[in-house]
Design a protein around this motif. Structure first.
Motif, mmCIF file in Angstrom:
data_model
loop_
_atom_site.group_PDB
_atom_site.id
_atom_site.type_symbol
_atom_site.label_atom_id
_atom_site.label_comp_id
_atom_site.label_asym_id
_atom_site.label_seq_id
_atom_site.Cartn_x
_atom_site.Cartn_y
_atom_site.Cartn_z
ATOM 1 N N PRO A 1 1.066 -0.826 -0.164
ATOM 2 C CA PRO A 1 0.160 0.178 0.532
ATOM 3 C C PRO A 1 0.658 0.969 0.130
ATOM 4 N N ALA A 2 2.245 1.656 0.526
ATOM 5 C CA ALA A 2 2.973 2.783 0.779
ATOM 6 C C ALA A 2 3.171 2.969 -0.435
ATOM 7 N N TYR B 1 3.469 6.362 -5.623
ATOM 8 C CA TYR B 1 2.988 5.971 -7.486
ATOM 9 C C TYR B 1 2.150 6.774 -7.883
ATOM 10 N N LEU B 2 0.855 7.257 -6.803
ATOM 11 C CA LEU B 2 -0.206 7.658 -7.265
ATOM 12 C C LEU B 2 0.373 9.075 -6.815
ATOM 13 N N ALA B 3 0.672 9.025 -5.920
ATOM 14 C CA ALA B 3 1.358 10.814 -5.419
ATOM 15 C C ALA B 3 2.705 11.288 -6.476
ATOM 16 N N ALA B 4 3.536 10.097 -7.044
ATOM 17 C CA ALA B 4 4.494 11.242 -7.948
ATOM 18 C C ALA B 4 4.016 10.932 -9.629
ATOM 19 N N LYS B 5 2.458 10.688 -9.313
ATOM 20 C CA LYS B 5 1.767 9.999 -10.990
ATOM 21 C C LYS B 5 1.001 12.077 -10.817
ATOM 22 N N ALA B 6 0.533 12.522 -9.386
ATOM 23 C CA ALA B 6 -0.202 13.578 -9.564
ATOM 24 C C ALA B 6 0.676 15.035 -9.488
ATOM 25 N N ALA C 1 -4.491 8.147 3.574
ATOM 26 C CA ALA C 1 -5.743 8.224 3.809
ATOM 27 C C ALA C 1 -5.203 6.911 4.737
ATOM 28 N N ALA C 2 -5.745 6.151 3.792
ATOM 29 C CA ALA C 2 -5.941 4.315 4.174
ATOM 30 C C ALA C 2 -5.011 3.730 4.841
#
Length: 87
Positions: free
Chosen positions: A31-32, A37-42, A81-82
């Motif tokens: 999950p981390a 990855y999602l933060a880097a994509k954003a 948040a998760a």
């Protein structure tokens, strides 16, 4: 937001990261790492949107890039948040 161009290597690196994450068995991805990855994509999408505005792209293209960046940021925030709920 930075007006620095996004380098092709940054894009290919993000695609490779996504591919590696997608090859993991469902429910087994860290999950981390997924949140990172999602933060880097954003971040990458936000930089693309800022650069498009800086370079004078059509408003429609700028708005589309901003919407993609906002959706990616929302996904990154949800994943982060998760992680805090798991602790």
């Amino acid at each position: 937001m930075s007006h620095q161009p996004v380098r092709p290597g940054e894009i290919s690196g993000l695609i490779a990261w996504a591919a590696r994450l997608s090859r993991t068995a469902p429910g087994t991805a860290c999950p981390a790492e997924a949140a990172a990855y999602l933060a880097a994509k954003a971040d990458l999408l936000a930089r693309i949107a800022a650069r498009r505005e800086h370079d004078g792209w059509a408003r429609r293209d700028i708005d589309t890039a901003r919407q993609a960046a906002a959706a990616a940021r929302a996904a990154a925030d949800t994943a982060a948040a998760a992680l805090t709920l798991e602790d």
